[in-house]
Motif scaffolding. Structure first.
Motif, short mmCIF file in Angstrom:
data_model
loop_
_atom_site.label_atom_id
_atom_site.label_comp_id
_atom_site.label_asym_id
_atom_site.label_seq_id
_atom_site.Cartn_x
_atom_site.Cartn_y
_atom_site.Cartn_z
N GLU A 94 40.58 45.85 42.12
CA GLU A 94 40.88 45.89 40.69
C GLU A 94 39.57 46.09 39.93
O GLU A 94 38.55 45.49 40.28
N TYR A 95 39.62 46.94 38.91
CA TYR A 95 38.45 47.21 38.09
C TYR A 95 38.82 47.05 36.62
O TYR A 95 39.91 47.46 36.22
N PRO A 96 37.91 46.51 35.79
CA PRO A 96 38.15 46.54 34.35
C PRO A 96 37.98 47.97 33.84
O PRO A 96 37.30 48.79 34.48
N LEU A 97 38.57 48.27 32.70
CA LEU A 97 38.50 49.62 32.15
C LEU A 97 37.06 50.10 31.99
O LEU A 97 36.77 51.27 32.19
N GLU A 98 36.17 49.18 31.68
CA GLU A 98 34.76 49.54 31.49
C GLU A 98 34.11 50.08 32.76
O GLU A 98 33.08 50.74 32.71
N GLU A 99 34.71 49.81 33.92
CA GLU A 99 34.16 50.26 35.20
C GLU A 99 35.02 51.36 35.83
O GLU A 99 35.07 51.51 37.05
N ILE A 100 35.65 52.16 34.99
CA ILE A 100 36.56 53.18 35.51
C ILE A 100 35.83 54.21 36.38
O ILE A 100 36.38 54.70 37.35
N LEU B 134 43.52 47.06 31.88
CA LEU B 134 43.28 47.41 30.49
C LEU B 134 42.91 46.19 29.66
O LEU B 134 42.19 46.30 28.68
N THR B 135 43.44 45.03 30.03
CA THR B 135 43.12 43.77 29.35
C THR B 135 42.96 42.67 30.39
O THR B 135 43.35 42.84 31.55
#
Length: 64
Positions: free
Chosen positions: A36-42, A62-63
Motif C-alpha cells: 500500500e502506498y499513500p497518494l504522495e508516493e504514487i 487516497l486518504t
C-alpha cells in the motif's frame, strides 16, 4: 493452478459485482495485497509495479 487459487472472470455488470463482493465478504475469495502506498508516493508504487515483482494488488491510498 494451485487448488487454493482460482481464477475469477467478471463480466461488466452490477449483479456480477455483487456476487464477487459476496465471495470476498464470506472469505471464499481472498484478494492478495502486495503493498500500500499513500497518494504522495504514487511514483514509487508505479516503479514497484514496473519491476514485475508485485505478488498481489498494489493499493494507492487516497486518504488515511
Amino acid at each position: 493452478m494451485d487448488k487454493d487459487k482460482q481464477l475469477v472472470a467478471l463480466k461488466r455488470g452490477f449483479d456480477e459485482l455483487v456476487d464477487l463482493a459476496e465471495l470476498v465478504v464470506t472469505g471464499r475469495l481472498q484478494v492478495r495485497i502486495a503493498k500500500e502506498y499513500p497518494l504522495e508516493e504514487i511514483q514509487a508504487a508505479c516503479d514497484y509495479v514496473a519491476t514485475g515483482h508485485a505478488d498481489g494488488k498494489v493499493i494507492i491510498k487516497l486518504t488515511d
